[in-house]
Scaffold this motif. Structure first.
Motif, PDB file in Angstrom:
ATOM      1  N   LYS A  54      30.170  37.732  46.641  1.00 40.85           N
ATOM      2  CA  LYS A  54      30.360  38.058  45.181  1.00 40.85           C
ATOM      3  C   LYS A  54      30.029  36.662  44.398  1.00 40.85           C
ATOM      4  CE  LYS A  54      34.546  39.478  45.902  1.00 40.85           C
ATOM      5  NZ  LYS A  54      36.598  39.396  46.278  1.00 40.85           N
ATOM      6  N   LEU A  55      30.830  35.222  44.994  1.00 39.28           N
ATOM      7  CA  LEU A  55      29.657  34.514  44.027  1.00 39.28           C
ATOM      8  C   LEU A  55      28.036  34.226  44.213  1.00 39.28           C
ATOM      9  CD1 LEU A  55      32.870  31.892  44.517  1.00 39.28           C
ATOM     10  CD2 LEU A  55      32.290  32.946  41.915  1.00 39.28           C
ATOM     11  N   VAL A  56      28.075  34.967  45.274  1.00 38.84           N
ATOM     12  CA  VAL A  56      25.911  34.179  45.553  1.00 38.84           C
ATOM     13  C   VAL A  56      25.284  34.819  45.026  1.00 38.84           C
ATOM     14  CG1 VAL A  56      26.430  36.359  47.720  1.00 38.84           C
ATOM     15  CG2 VAL A  56      24.790  33.563  47.534  1.00 38.84           C
ATOM     16  N   HIS A  57      25.741  36.315  44.309  1.00 36.05           N
ATOM     17  CA  HIS A  57      24.876  37.248  43.730  1.00 36.05           C
ATOM     18  C   HIS A  57      25.012  36.927  41.683  1.00 36.05           C
ATOM     19  CE1 HIS A  57      24.146  38.830  47.274  1.00 36.05           C
ATOM     20  NE2 HIS A  57      25.475  39.142  47.854  1.00 36.05           N
ATOM     21  N   TRP A  58      25.929  36.006  41.421  1.00 34.84           N
ATOM     22  CA  TRP A  58      25.598  35.741  40.387  1.00 34.84           C
ATOM     23  C   TRP A  58      24.729  34.627  39.615  1.00 34.84           C
ATOM     24  CZ3 TRP A  58      31.454  33.874  38.623  1.00 34.84           C
ATOM     25  CH2 TRP A  58      32.682  34.910  39.615  1.00 34.84           C
ATOM     26  N   ASN A  59      23.903  35.478  39.158  1.00 36.44           N
ATOM     27  CA  ASN A  59      22.989  34.876  38.085  1.00 36.44           C
ATOM     28  C   ASN A  59      22.620  35.086  37.147  1.00 36.44           C
ATOM     29  OD1 ASN A  59      21.493  37.312  38.139  1.00 36.44           O
ATOM     30  ND2 ASN A  59      20.807  36.984  40.291  1.00 36.44           N
ATOM     31  N   GLN A  60      21.873  34.027  36.434  1.00 34.80           N
ATOM     32  CA  GLN A  60      21.504  34.149  35.270  1.00 34.80           C
ATOM     33  C   GLN A  60      20.085  35.525  34.769  1.00 34.80           C
ATOM     34  OE1 GLN A  60      20.056  30.024  34.834  1.00 34.80           O
ATOM     35  NE2 GLN A  60      21.803  29.688  33.575  1.00 34.80           N
ATOM     36  N   GLY A  70      33.283  41.520  41.280  1.00 31.79           N
ATOM     37  CA  GLY A  70      34.202  40.161  41.871  1.00 31.79           C
ATOM     38  C   GLY A  70      34.903  40.113  39.856  1.00 31.79           C
ATOM     39  N   VAL A  71      34.031  40.888  39.338  1.00 34.43           N
ATOM     40  CA  VAL A  71      34.782  40.385  37.448  1.00 34.43           C
ATOM     41  C   VAL A  71      34.938  41.748  36.867  1.00 34.43           C
ATOM     42  CG1 VAL A  71      33.552  40.135  35.520  1.00 34.43           C
ATOM     43  CG2 VAL A  71      32.614  38.736  37.027  1.00 34.43           C
ATOM     44  N   ALA A  72      35.821  42.176  36.088  1.00 35.28           N
ATOM     45  CA  ALA A  72      36.266  42.979  36.038  1.00 35.28           C
ATOM     46  C   ALA A  72      36.077  42.492  33.837  1.00 35.28           C
ATOM     47  CB  ALA A  72      37.049  43.684  35.430  1.00 35.28           C
ATOM     48  N   LEU A  81      38.920  38.407  37.466  1.00 32.93           N
ATOM     49  CA  LEU A  81      38.398  37.874  38.434  1.00 32.93           C
ATOM     50  C   LEU A  81      39.313  38.232  39.629  1.00 32.93           C
ATOM     51  CD1 LEU A  81      37.219  34.005  36.736  1.00 32.93           C
ATOM     52  CD2 LEU A  81      36.008  36.444  37.731  1.00 32.93           C
ATOM     53  N   ASP A  82      37.904  38.249  40.542  1.00 26.08           N
ATOM     54  CA  ASP A  82      38.844  38.671  41.805  1.00 26.08           C
ATOM     55  C   ASP A  82      37.628  38.184  43.073  1.00 26.08           C
ATOM     56  OD1 ASP A  82      39.786  39.053  44.716  1.00 26.08           O
ATOM     57  OD2 ASP A  82      39.312  41.376  44.508  1.00 26.08           O
ATOM     58  N   LEU A  83      38.172  36.687  43.088  1.00 22.32           N
ATOM     59  CA  LEU A  83      37.762  35.073  43.687  1.00 22.32           C
ATOM     60  C   LEU A  83      38.039  35.083  45.274  1.00 22.32           C
ATOM     61  CD1 LEU A  83      35.831  33.546  41.190  1.00 22.32           C
ATOM     62  CD2 LEU A  83      35.015  35.225  42.408  1.00 22.32           C
ATOM     63  N   ASN A 105      44.179  39.089  34.693  1.00 25.60           N
ATOM     64  CA  ASN A 105      43.537  39.304  36.528  1.00 25.60           C
ATOM     65  C   ASN A 105      43.593  38.702  37.157  1.00 25.60           C
ATOM     66  OD1 ASN A 105      45.607  41.628  36.427  1.00 25.60           O
ATOM     67  ND2 ASN A 105      43.645  42.670  35.704  1.00 25.60           N
ATOM     68  N   LEU A 106      43.739  36.677  37.821  1.00 29.19           N
ATOM     69  CA  LEU A 106      43.362  36.466  38.903  1.00 29.19           C
ATOM     70  C   LEU A 106      43.368  36.765  40.695  1.00 29.19           C
ATOM     71  CD1 LEU A 106      41.056  34.352  38.557  1.00 29.19           C
ATOM     72  CD2 LEU A 106      42.808  32.686  37.917  1.00 29.19           C
ATOM     73  N   ASN A 107      42.783  36.131  40.612  1.00 28.17           N
ATOM     74  CA  ASN A 107      42.773  37.089  42.782  1.00 28.17           C
ATOM     75  C   ASN A 107      42.259  35.874  43.623  1.00 28.17           C
ATOM     76  OD1 ASN A 107      43.351  36.858  46.064  1.00 28.17           O
ATOM     77  ND2 ASN A 107      42.677  39.013  45.118  1.00 28.17           N
ATOM     78  N   LEU A 108      42.560  34.407  43.552  1.00 28.92           N
ATOM     79  CA  LEU A 108      41.408  33.063  44.841  1.00 28.92           C
ATOM     80  C   LEU A 108      42.452  33.633  45.595  1.00 28.92           C
ATOM     81  CD1 LEU A 108      41.979  30.246  41.768  1.00 28.92           C
ATOM     82  CD2 LEU A 108      39.661  32.026  42.596  1.00 28.92           C
ATOM     83  N   ALA A 109      42.803  34.370  45.958  1.00 27.64           N
ATOM     84  CA  ALA A 109      43.377  34.461  47.396  1.00 27.64           C
ATOM     85  C   ALA A 109      42.394  34.241  48.533  1.00 27.64           C
ATOM     86  CB  ALA A 109      44.037  36.278  47.616  1.00 27.64           C
TER      87      ALA A 109
END
Length: 196
Positions: A54-60, A70-72, A81-83, A105-109
């Motif tokens: 997920k995070l690796v694909h977030w960009n500007q 992972g973002v709603a 956020l589902d990370l 909603n936050l998921n850091l599991a």
């Protein structure tokens, strides 16, 4: 000619429907400050980019952050956020995560933070679902979790074989739960709980 005139009201209403759909799509784009907070959070987090999904694909690059994995969003505001399973090992303490005030909603599991649960979680007062299970948190569960009065689900569970141990002693479970009147599901498996 009569057929064309008879279909005219149908086509006009179809145009209005199309216009309203396009208006909705336009207003649901990620708001600029929300994207800024997400990207700032990503840059502060320590995670494995090779294993991240997920995070690796977030960009500007002009992408709508509401479309990121992972973002709603609702009306351009980040509400979920589902990370989970992002192989995050740190960087949460001073994270801009705590600026996402609309978050519900936050998921850091299933990460490996190797730290205590930041007291700043108490700032996310719109949270309804919080999952920190098996995320590598350790130490005392902060009293600030009691500020999350809208929570319906709270999962702080850890594996019984985990090296990371969470404690619920000061405050004890009674003090923590007295403000969580909306809570329907509470998971504390593996947490050392001091009785009432």
């Amino acid at each position: 000619m009569r057929l064309q005139l008879a279909l005219l009201p149908f086509f006009i209403s179809l145009c209005f429907i199309n216009l309203s759909i396009n208006t909705y799509v336009t207003t649901s784009l990620c708001l600029g400050h929300q994207q800024f907070w997400l990207l700032s959070m990503k840059h502060n987090l320590i995670f494995n980019p090779v294993r991240s999904q997920k995070l690796v694909h977030w960009n500007q690059s002009g992408d709508d952050c509401c479309q990121w994995n992972g973002v709603a969003c609702n009306k351009g505001r980040v509400i979920g956020l589902d990370l989970s399973e992002e192989f995050i090992t740190g960087g949460l303490d001073n994270s801009s995560l705590f600026n996402l005030q609309y978050l519900q909603n936050l998921n850091l599991a299933h990460n490996d933070f190797h730290s205590s649960i930041p007291s700043k979680f108490g700032l996310l007062t719109n949270l309804r679902y919080l999952n920190l299970s098996n995320a590598g948190f350790q130490g005392q569960i902060p009293i600030e979790i009691a500020h999350l009065t809208k929570l319906s689900t709270l999962d702080l569970s850890t594996s019984f074989t985990s090296q990371h141990t969470l404690k619920l002693q000061k405050p004890n479970i009674g003090i923590l739960l007295q403000n969580l009147t909306e809570l329907e599901e509470l998971y504390l498996d593996g947490v050392k709980v001091l009785s009432l």
